[in-house]
Enzyme design. Structure first.
Site, mmCIF file in Angstrom:
data_model
loop_
_atom_site.group_PDB
_atom_site.id
_atom_site.type_symbol
_atom_site.label_atom_id
_atom_site.label_comp_id
_atom_site.label_asym_id
_atom_site.label_seq_id
_atom_site.Cartn_x
_atom_site.Cartn_y
_atom_site.Cartn_z
ATOM 1 N N LYS A 111 1.150 -1.209 0.324
ATOM 2 C CA LYS A 111 0.137 0.406 0.081
ATOM 3 C C LYS A 111 0.748 1.678 -0.412
ATOM 4 C CE LYS A 111 -3.962 -1.991 2.276
ATOM 5 N NZ LYS A 111 -4.539 -2.016 3.491
ATOM 6 N N LYS A 191 -6.917 -11.328 -6.100
ATOM 7 C CA LYS A 191 -7.620 -11.317 -5.346
ATOM 8 C C LYS A 191 -8.671 -10.434 -5.118
ATOM 9 C CE LYS A 191 -8.043 -11.508 0.161
ATOM 10 N NZ LYS A 191 -8.176 -11.158 1.042
ATOM 11 N N LYS A 194 -13.485 -5.078 -4.043
ATOM 12 C CA LYS A 194 -13.560 -3.803 -4.297
ATOM 13 C C LYS A 194 -13.241 -3.030 -5.134
ATOM 14 C CE LYS A 194 -17.824 -1.640 -3.595
ATOM 15 N NZ LYS A 194 -19.340 -0.689 -3.099
#
Ligand code: SF4
Length: 328
Positions: A111, A191, A194
């Site tokens: 991230k 994976k 959303k």
């Protein structure tokens, strides 16, 4: 009865990756353990988000979880920010959390690499996760494989804190791995998530499910209907294993290897089975949306129950850390 804690991000509508990878397992655990399930909105704010949408997404997730089978008579469901002790304990634990380990967390590195300015909350995310679990002295944590590293760190933080303050207050939580360990998205590579737009929502209409499945990635070797495929490398085949009968799964493999049918036939069977399996969940969700006060009541009772447990744990934490009001 041993206590289980697990959390889920308020990403809005539950998708089949959450459902198969975590929530179905949670539903089963309700009959074996004292379960506490949390919608982790404080974790969600470590990524860019719209404050106007967050509470709606939290509510949607609560609807999805209840519709999927969480039973408020057999488990506790609440929203993380409704129990302020989570952040208080996270601060207390951050005094023993090793910086080097936090910097080595795979999720932090992934991230942080995408951010121009890395917020400190992203680094401290696993400390808050440790606080979520330890606040309830939970012994078991259902996790996906991608969360095992964070759970191992939570165990280390518990050990360090206990050793630093000469107590055995925190148990070292053990993982409970879900059978469906990693649900891959419709792109066939990452994976299901959303943020990647590769999901199917559990509450989507039959038409929407078909519209999403139809273009989904399959074995690239099946360029035409006459080309045989390898089901084991196809995500549609993997999804069949969650929604189709063993006889249907065997039929899918045979028809794929022999080019006995096209990928659209294969997807149609999957769509029909998926739509049938999710129909009761959709119906329960529609009912809950007609009665939002029921959902708010579940979350309110859940938060009140958790504040009681959290208050007791924090009283002991403050005591051993020399932070009690009566000592001042
Ligand atoms: S026939 Fe089914 S399992 Fe085989 S590649 Fe196509 S979609 Fe995948």
């Amino acid at each position: 009865m041993q206590r289980v804690f697990s959390g889920i991000q308020p990403s809005g509508e539950l998708h089949i990756g959450n459902y198969l990878g975590a929530v179905r397992n949670w539903v089963a655990l309700q009959s074996e353990y004292e379960c506490i399930f949390c919608i982790v909105d404080l974790h969600a704010i470590t990524q860019p988000y719209d404050p106007k949408e967050l509470s709606a997404r939290t509510f949607e997730m609560a609807v999805g979880l209840l519709a999927a089978g969480l039973d408020p008579e057999r488990c506790t469901l609440f929203v993380q920010s409704h129990v302020p002790e989570h952040t208080e304990l996270a601060w207390a634990l951050s005094t023993v959390a090793p910086l080097g380990e936090l910097e080595r967390m795979t999720q932090f590195k992934d991230k942080a690499a995408r951010e121009e300015t890395v917020p400190a909350a992203l680094l401290n995310y696993p400390v808050l996760q440790a606080a979520d679990i330890l606040l309830y002295l939970a012994e078991k944590v259902p996790v996906g494989e991608d969360q095992l590293q964070h759970l191992e760190l939570a165990r280390e933080i518990a050990r360090r804190w206990n050793a630093r303050f000469g107590t055995a207050l925190f148990p070292e939580p053990q993982p409970v791995l879900s059978k469906a360990r990693r649900i891959v998205g419709l792109d066939g590579s990452a994976k299901m998530s959303k943020s990647l737009g590769n999901t199917i929502g559990v509450l989507e209409s039959p038409e929407a499910i078909w519209e999403k499945l139809r273009p989904a990635m399959t074995d690239p070797a099946r360029k035409t209907r006459r080309d045989p495929g390898t089901p084991e490398i196809c995500n549609i085949y993997a999804l069949h294993q969650h929604f189709s009968t063993p006889a249907q799964v065997a039929h899918v493999a045979e028809m794929c290897r022999t080019a006995g049918w096209g990928c659209l036939d294969c997807k149609r069977m999957l769509a029909d089975n998926m739509i049938a399996a999710l129909a009761p969940v959709r119906e329960r969700a529609a009912d809950l949306k007609r009665h939002p006060e029921r959902v708010r009541s579940v979350l309110g009772r859940g938060a009140a129950h958790c504040r009681r447990i959290a208050g007791e744990t924090m009283a002991r934490v403050r005591d051993v850390m020399g932070l009690s009001a009566r000592d001042a």
